[in-house]
Enzyme design. Structure first.
Site, short mmCIF file in Angstrom:
data_model
loop_
_atom_site.label_atom_id
_atom_site.label_comp_id
_atom_site.label_asym_id
_atom_site.label_seq_id
_atom_site.Cartn_x
_atom_site.Cartn_y
_atom_site.Cartn_z
N LYS A 122 1.02 -1.13 0.01
CA LYS A 122 -0.07 -0.02 0.03
C LYS A 122 1.02 1.29 -0.13
O LYS A 122 1.71 1.58 1.21
CB LYS A 122 -0.79 -0.02 1.36
CG LYS A 122 -1.75 1.20 1.15
CD LYS A 122 -3.03 0.95 2.19
CE LYS A 122 -4.04 2.09 2.11
NZ LYS A 122 -3.53 3.57 2.10
N CYS A 438 28.50 33.40 16.27
CA CYS A 438 27.87 32.60 16.92
C CYS A 438 28.35 31.46 16.92
O CYS A 438 28.58 30.41 15.66
CB CYS A 438 26.42 32.45 16.30
SG CYS A 438 25.38 31.50 17.16
S1 IVH Z 1 -6.56 -0.29 -4.89
C1 IVH Z 1 -10.77 -0.36 -5.21
N1 IVH Z 1 -3.93 -0.77 -4.31
O1 IVH Z 1 -5.01 3.33 -0.78
C2 IVH Z 1 -9.64 -0.07 -4.48
N2 IVH Z 1 -5.01 1.33 -3.55
O2 IVH Z 1 -7.90 3.49 0.49
C3 IVH Z 1 -9.10 1.05 -4.85
N3 IVH Z 1 -3.39 2.75 -2.19
O3 IVH Z 1 -6.75 5.84 -2.44
C4 IVH Z 1 -7.56 1.11 -4.36
N4 IVH Z 1 -1.66 1.59 -2.63
O4 IVH Z 1 -4.57 5.86 -2.61
C5 IVH Z 1 -5.17 0.11 -4.03
N5 IVH Z 1 -1.85 -1.21 -4.03
C6 IVH Z 1 -2.85 -0.25 -3.81
C7 IVH Z 1 -2.75 0.79 -2.90
C8 IVH Z 1 -3.81 1.66 -2.84
C9 IVH Z 1 -1.88 2.63 -2.13
C10 IVH Z 1 -4.11 4.05 -1.66
C11 IVH Z 1 -5.04 4.64 -2.83
C12 IVH Z 1 -6.34 4.51 -2.44
C13 IVH Z 1 -6.17 4.41 -1.04
C14 IVH Z 1 -7.36 3.40 -0.85
#
Ligand code: IVH
Length: 677
Positions: A122, A438
């Site tokens: 993530k 300083c």
């Molecule tokens: S999938 C339908 N995959 O997390 C799902 N999101 O809370 C759509 N994010 O706004 C998101 N890494 O900015 C997905 N590997 C990843 C991700 C990811 C970061 C963030 C993204 C999204 C938030 C979702």
């Protein structure tokens, strides 16, 4: 082939070759050519396009420099909403997610002993949607509220990891969803420059990515190094979506998009937890920040069977790493004095564990931040640690404020040397005016001078510098080279062997480069990059010392603030003397001009249209000079045109410029802008 056809073919070949190198560098992370060769190709294409503006295409890599600033970012309604993810905050919640998925699938009539999941990190950045039409990048938008986002197309075009054109067989419409992020090392560099300029630093890569992408001026985005990882799809038309998420990611990769290589397919809950632990173990070593992992049911038909709750899919979950935040008491606020005299309030905290590290100090940035967050001594505060970035106080918990809590007051005298503290009305930073009087500034200046990226004097660390300054043995960097074995070995806790090592390191450091030397001087606003630009522009220290502000302004990327700061530094007799002493002590470097990097110069980022007959040069000659100064020559006037250079007998282009309110100048003014008048 006619000449025109040959030129066209060459431009096309250059565009393709540069795009290939960009792809290898930014997407595969495996550079294929040295920078110098890349710069040559880039420059050749720029020059070709300047001479033949009709050959400029929207997907040309030269168009990544960013167009003119806008008044605001337009709203964009997403063709398919951008959803968010439910969170799993610990392993139990991840186990529960898998149980729920299996249960629901069973009730929907699917036999599911073990579910396959596509797993990814993530990313801690900013979600964007890239819309490709017939393979060309047509629109980039932020997530916004999920339904309506902001149009950041001009900004996204400057991100080299974002292909302007997809490889073969792209569907008619393809919306790619993914994350824009900033790598840690790029954030460090950005913050270093901000520090040098006395500007506010970004607290973490996410703020930096968001702040850099959501810019009204795409040229600012172009200067920030952003990255992109694709992780999903929005609208797809005129093409077939693969049957699994993992195949979708492979497909996106084949189309030329960057997809994270840490992705895996895992089976069942054991597979999920194994992935979570594996990535958790690598987290600190990754070049970018992640705040968890994401599990997505791999098969699309199962995803469809599971569906959505409110704005999040039931088939996916974000399994977050434990929070990097903690609550603790703010015991006191100290003020630290930096190299340029900047006073930074630092929170002294009751020791607390944040993500496995004991934190006792955290930055409060500056006085305004303290006021804005209403932080008081005695408060219970939330501290956050984001990767390598210094811990910061995020907020206070007002309910826990004790009656004895007191306000912080920035001192009016420097806590180290007692000199007056000044804060210009338009700046956030208060500064000690003591300069090298300083001791704190002197120590920082010496540490900077000896730093790894400056003269790289091994063994000259904080402790030794403290001793040398406190005993008044060293007042300026030049004094370092006057140290001898007797003096050094006489210091507390300094064995003769270590003293000899320091002397040897001092001796080695004398052989350096001009860029390092300039950087080492610690001139305000002159970071490593500017030091390199100055060194390659002037070629010798004497040429730099002789330059006035107007000449300094001709250096690529040097603006009025930097030019004034450099001129001011070298005008100080004391600084000149230190430089002479350093040279007399034997500090030396090879001299000679370096090559100037391609898209830099006084016209960097400007789009110029030439029209009519100029008094002293042909349009081609003018075009070449504009390109050499980092500008771009275009054949037609639009709102994006920075200015039009008009000679005699100028026709419709001049009319158009006037009707659009685009600035019109003559040859004389052009020469002034080029710094050649
Ligand atoms: S999938 C339908 N995959 O997390 C799902 N999101 O809370 C759509 N994010 O706004 C998101 N890494 O900015 C997905 N590997 C990843 C991700 C990811 C970061 C963030 C993204 C999204 C938030 C979702």
């Amino acid at each position: 082939m006619t000449v025109a056809a040959k030129v066209r073919a060459r431009a096309q070949a250059l565009r393709e070759e540069i795009a290939r190198h960009d792809y290898a560098y930014y997407v595969l992370d495996a550079p294929t050519v040295p920078d110098a060769q890349y710069d040559r190709l880039f420059r050749e294409l720029q020059e070709l396009e300047a001479r033949h503006p009709e050959l400029v295409t929207a997907d040309s890599p030269t168009q990544r420099v960013g167009g003119a600033p806008r008044a605001d970012l337009a709203e964009v309604r997403h063709a398919v909403p951008m959803l968010s993810l439910a969170n799993a905050l610990d392993e139990d919640e991840a186990v529960a997610f898998d149980a729920r998925v299996r249960d629901q699938l069973q009730r929907a009539g699917f036999a599911t002993a073990q579910v396959q999941y596509a797993c990814e990190p993530k990313f801690d950045g900013l979600a964007v949607s890239l819309r490709y039409e017939k393979g060309d990048l047509a629109l980039a938008a932020t997530r916004g509220d999920g339904v309506v986002g902001e149009d950041v197309t001009a900004n996204a075009r400057t991100i080299r990891a974002v292909p302007l054109r997809l490889k073969a067989d792209a569907p008619r419409v393809l919306e790619v969803r993914g994350e824009v992020l900033m790598f840690r090392r790029d954030l460090e560099r950005l913050n270093e420059r901000a520090r040098e300029a006395g500007e506010k630093e970004f607290a973490n890569p996410r703020n930096a990515a968001a702040g850099s992408l959501r810019q009204l001026d795409p040229r600012i985005t172009a200067r920030r190094r952003l990255h992109f990882f694709a992780y999903g799809l929005g609208e797809v038309a005129g093409g077939r979506e693969p049957a699994t998420h993992s195949a979708t990611l492979d497909w996106l990769e084949a189309l030329g998009l960057p997809v994270c290589e840490l992705r895996r397919v895992a089976t069942g809950v054991d597979g999920l937890l194994g992935y979570y632990r594996e990535i958790g173990g690598q987290r600190a070593r990754l070049p970018y920040e992640i705040d968890g992992v994401v599990y997505k049911v791999n098969e699309r038909r199962l995803q469809e069977a599971l569906g959505f709750v409110s704005r999040a899919p039931r088939f996916a979950v974000a399994h977050k790493f434990p929070a990097q935040e903690a609550l603790t008491e703010l015991l006191d606020i100290d003020v630290q004095v930096g190299r340029t005299g900047a006073l930074t309030p630092v929170a002294r905290l009751a020791p607390v564990q944040v993500g496995g590290v004991t934190v006792t100090n955290a930055t409060l940035h500056n006085e305004d931040e303290i006021r804005r967050k209403d932080v008081r001594i005695g408060d219970t505060v939330i501290v956050r640690r984001a990767g390598d970035v210094i811990p910061e106080v995020v907020a206070v918990v007002p309910e826990k404020r004790p009656a004895r809590a007191r306000l912080f007051q920035m001192p009016s005298r420097c806590p180290v040397c007692g000199s007056a503290v000044e804060r210009p009305t338009d700046e956030a930073v208060a500064r000690c005016t003591g300069g090298l009087v300083c001791a704190a500034q002197r120590k920082q200046a010496l540490l900077h001078f000896a730093g790894r990226r400056a003269l790289d004097i091994e063994g000259l660390g904080e402790k030794l510098v403290d001793q040398l300054v406190d005993a008044d043995l060293v007042r300026s960097p030049a004094d370092l080279f006057g140290l001898n074995l007797g003096t050094l070995a006489g210091l507390e806790r300094m064995a003769e062997k270590s003293a000899a090592n320091v002397l040897a390191a001092l001796d080695r450091s004398k052989s350096t480069t001009l860029a390092r030397f300039i950087y080492a001087l610690g001139i305000r606003h002159v970071g490593e990059t500017t030091a390199r630009d100055l060194a390659s522009h002037f070629g010798s220290l004497d040429a730099l010392l002789a330059a006035d502000e107007a000449q300094l302004l001709q250096v690529a990327d040097v603006g009025p603030v930097v030019a004034a700061s450099v001129a001011h530094f070298f005008a100080e007799r004391h600084n000149r003397k230190v430089i002479e002493q350093l040279r007399a002590a034997g500090v030396h470097w090879p001299e000679g001009r370096g090559k100037a990097a391609a898209p830099r110069g006084p016209l960097a980022g400007a789009t110029v249209v030439l029209t009519g007959t100029l008094p002293n040069m042909t349009r081609d000659q003018a075009g070449e000079r504009i390109v050499a100064a980092g500008g771009k020559v275009s054949g037609s006037v639009s709102r994006k045109t920075s200015f039009v250079v008009a000679g005699t007998d100028a026709g419709s282009k001049l009319d158009k410029a006037q009707s659009l309110g685009v600035r019109v100048i003559d040859e004389d003014e052009l020469l002034q802008l080029l710094g050649e008048h």
